[in-house]
Write an enzyme that holds these catalytic residues in place. Structure first.
Site, mmCIF file in Angstrom:
data_model
loop_
_atom_site.group_PDB
_atom_site.id
_atom_site.type_symbol
_atom_site.label_atom_id
_atom_site.label_comp_id
_atom_site.label_asym_id
_atom_site.label_seq_id
_atom_site.Cartn_x
_atom_site.Cartn_y
_atom_site.Cartn_z
ATOM 1 N NE ARG A 167 17.188 -61.689 -19.489
ATOM 2 C CZ ARG A 167 17.977 -60.632 -19.232
ATOM 3 N NH1 ARG A 167 18.685 -60.564 -18.132
ATOM 4 N NH2 ARG A 167 18.058 -59.646 -20.097
ATOM 5 C CE LYS A 406 17.295 -54.810 -31.416
ATOM 6 N NZ LYS A 406 17.015 -56.020 -30.618
ATOM 7 N NE ARG A 492 14.725 -57.200 -18.715
ATOM 8 C CZ ARG A 492 15.590 -57.053 -19.709
ATOM 9 N NH1 ARG A 492 16.624 -56.265 -19.564
ATOM 10 N NH2 ARG A 492 15.416 -57.690 -20.851
HETATM 11 P P1 ADP Z 1 20.844 -54.996 -25.426
HETATM 12 O O1 ADP Z 1 21.815 -56.065 -25.764
HETATM 13 O O2 ADP Z 1 21.446 -53.651 -25.341
HETATM 14 O O3 ADP Z 1 20.019 -55.369 -24.232
HETATM 15 P P2 ADP Z 1 18.403 -55.357 -26.949
HETATM 16 O O4 ADP Z 1 18.310 -55.926 -28.304
HETATM 17 O O5 ADP Z 1 17.889 -56.197 -25.849
HETATM 18 O O6 ADP Z 1 19.909 -54.923 -26.706
HETATM 19 O O7 ADP Z 1 17.661 -53.964 -26.931
HETATM 20 C C1 ADP Z 1 17.605 -53.152 -25.777
HETATM 21 C C2 ADP Z 1 16.172 -52.759 -25.496
HETATM 22 O O8 ADP Z 1 15.606 -52.097 -26.628
HETATM 23 C C3 ADP Z 1 15.250 -53.932 -25.226
HETATM 24 O O9 ADP Z 1 15.283 -54.271 -23.870
HETATM 25 C C4 ADP Z 1 13.907 -53.377 -25.661
HETATM 26 O O10 ADP Z 1 13.357 -52.572 -24.639
HETATM 27 C C5 ADP Z 1 14.265 -52.466 -26.820
HETATM 28 N N1 ADP Z 1 14.148 -53.202 -28.104
HETATM 29 C C6 ADP Z 1 15.108 -53.932 -28.697
HETATM 30 N N2 ADP Z 1 14.666 -54.493 -29.831
HETATM 31 C C7 ADP Z 1 13.396 -54.101 -29.979
HETATM 32 C C8 ADP Z 1 12.384 -54.347 -30.965
HETATM 33 N N3 ADP Z 1 12.641 -55.098 -32.020
HETATM 34 N N4 ADP Z 1 11.171 -53.786 -30.774
HETATM 35 C C9 ADP Z 1 10.918 -53.005 -29.694
HETATM 36 N N5 ADP Z 1 11.822 -52.733 -28.746
HETATM 37 C C10 ADP Z 1 13.050 -53.271 -28.866
HETATM 38 MG MG MG Z 2 18.583 -56.807 -24.098
#
Ligand code: ADP
Ligand code: MG
Length: 516
Positions: A167, A406, A492
């Site tokens: 996804r 991250k 979401r």
């Molecule tokens: P995970 O693997 O924990 O789902 P993500 O990279 O999807 O990691 O980050 C988790 C959440 O953080 C995302 O669902 C989003 O809401 C927020 N997020 C992540 N990256 C960004 C970004 N570059 N800008 C804004 N929000 C972000």
């Molecule tokens: Mg995510």
């Protein structure tokens, strides 16, 4: 050409109690300038006035919740996560949320490219090793996955059929000129969830709009059935494995609140006469075995496909569980994902793919695919020791609101923002540990209002932002790709005050795109 809410109103409204940068298109969403654009963005203006009538909202919420329960938009409760005796509805928005049609189309159009890319990365052991070499020195979880990858390569990969169920997640970056751009947040190559529940939410939002007599709007809610598409991928892999009595093994946790999401896929498979057994890693280590051809058996039953809905976080593994994972990886069963594909979904790989020339090397002779992919990339920065990483750290400390830090983790709630990010960067600056993180440009979508429904909480009308996911499925037999497609979406939505976190983390709620 559909008109986007993002492109219309330019009239800021002063004095709101939230992020002024985000307020600029408030008027349109609240309905204050409704007449001018009602026909073009009827939905946004329409919700605006509906969201002000508290009594009506309460009655609508009651109807919506009952329909969600009837449709099977369910979660087990946090009090009894191993039991289905008492369950509740999965949190969701009362109304569908605006998504520009053009961005929805773009996200669908690039999914087959992402499938190809992930599959290509998973087959390139040299790239994976180079990319992850500094990360695995300091991140023991990724290192452990990588060890298994190396062991399997050394022994020789027994698996001949490969299945990807992924996804790709996006947010809609609000550009200075008011337009919106599709920007990828990440791609999930392991245990990508909510395809099952997302197949059931369109009926709920259609119901809400029908109750309001908004039949035209109700008809605009897109049909969506990822669980069917994901099951089709598993079924194809099962068929190519080629043993009529073999089963699908779903690796599950015992405490699984999201079981109905998984059951939706199991049910689709059973309808095709493919049987699924649910087992924990612990069960695999006790009762799983390989024969001399490395065929996998569980309780004496041959397994064609192993579908992981567990095993993507450090907390999912005991020593025993790591051994079970290795056993599964060594087998010739189709793993979804195999260990290399799980590694291809790490944030470090995502960051390296954004370097100049890397996409081209994975997709030679496919400049259109490369352009489609690159258009969705946000700024991604390596934090490996060296000048490039130093520069990225300096930039992030100078402008913390523009970046996200991250680690190599999945499941939500792990990223660092703002002051916390600055503190972490100051601490990591001179240490090798910083290579286990990446830095990413922070996406700033246009907020809008919606009403969030959660069991046990009063309905809340708040400022929200959304994240769109597109489900992708591919199947490869040897070198031949036999399936590559998109199979549906997930929207979401969460309150703007939450930087991080998904539905499972208790932050976001399920939603449907309302194309505008
Ligand atoms: P995970 O693997 O924990 O789902 P993500 O990279 O999807 O990691 O980050 C988790 C959440 O953080 C995302 O669902 C989003 O809401 C927020 N997020 C992540 N990256 C960004 C970004 N570059 N800008 C804004 N929000 C972000
Ligand atoms: Mg995510």
């Amino acid at each position: 050409m559909p008109v986007s809410v993002y492109q219309l109103n330019k009239r800021p409204t002063a004095g709101r109690d939230w992020n002024p940068r985000a307020v600029k298109k408030w008027g349109l969403l609240e309905g204050s300038i409704a007449l001018k654009s009602e026909s073009q963005v009827g939905m946004a203006t329409g919700w605006g006035s509906l969201l002000q009538d508290e009594q009506q909202l309460e009655e609508l919420a009651r109807q919506a919740v009952d329909r969600a329960l009837a449709e099977g938009v369910l979660l087990r409760t946090s009090q009894a996560p191993s039991s289905s005796h008492v369950v509740s509805y999965a949190p969701f928005t009362l109304f569908p949320s605006p998504v520009p049609s053009a961005l929805l189309e773009q996200a669908y159009a690039v999914q087959a490219d992402f499938n190809l890319l992930v599959d290509a990365v998973s087959q390139n052991a040299v790239f994976l090793e180079q990319t992850l070499s500094s990360t695995i020195k300091r991140d023991s979880f990724t290192a452990r996955l990588f060890d298994i990858h190396k062991q399997v390569l050394k022994e020789g990969i027994a698996q001949t059929v490969f299945l990807g169920l992924n996804r790709s997640d996006y947010m809609f970056q609000c550009n200075p000129d008011g337009s919106a751009a599709l920007k990828q947040i990440e791609i999930n190559t392991v245990s990508a969830s909510f395809g099952g529940l997302a197949s059931r939410t369109p009926a709920v939002h259609r119901h809400v709009l029908s109750v309001l007599g908004k039949t035209k709007e109700a008809a605009k809610i897109l049909s969506n059935n990822p669980s069917k598409g994901l099951a089709m991928g598993i079924a194809k892999a099962w068929e190519l494995y080629g043993s009529a009595n073999a089963q699908v093994l779903l690796i599950a946790q015992e405490k699984e609140r999201n079981i109905f999401d998984q059951r939706a896929i199991e049910n689709e498979l059973l309808a095709r006469n493919i049987h699924v057994i649910r087992r924990r890693f612990e069960d695999v280590s006790e009762k799983g075995s390989l024969d001399q051809d490395r065929r996998l058996f569980m309780d004496g039953q041959e397994i064609a496909v192993v579908y992981f809905r567990d095993g993507y976080m450090p907390g999912h593994y005991s020593l025993q569980n790591w051994e079970a994972r290795l056993l599964l990886e060594r087998s010739c069963a189709v793993k979804c994902p195999d260990i290399a594909t799980q590694l291809a979904g790490t944030k470090k790989v995502q960051q390296e793919l954004s370097r100049v020339g890397v996409l081209e090397s994975f997709l030679p002779g496919q400049p259109e695919a490369v352009a489609r992919l690159r258009a969705t990339f946000a700024g991604l920065y390596s934090l490996d020791l060296g000048e490039e990483g130093d520069q990225a750290i300096t930039k992030a400390i100078a402008a913390p609101s523009c970046f996200v830090l991250k680690p190599q983790r999945e499941g939500g709630g792990n990223n660092l923002y703002g002051e916390e990010m600055v503190q972490a960067l100051e601490r990591l600056k001179d240490s090798e540990e910083r290579a286990s993180y990446i830095l990413m440009e922070k996406i700033e979508p246009e907020p809008f209002r919606n009403c969030l429904l959660r069991p046990g909480s009063p309905a809340r009308v708040i400022q929200c932002i959304s994240e769109l996911g597109i489900f992708g499925v591919y199947v490869r037999e040897g070198k031949t790709l036999v399936m590559n497609k998109h199979v549906g979406h997930l929207l979401r939505t969460k309150a703007i005050e939450h930087a991080d976190g998904g539905v499972a983390a208790g932050v976001a709620v399920l939603d449907n795109p309302y194309p505008v």
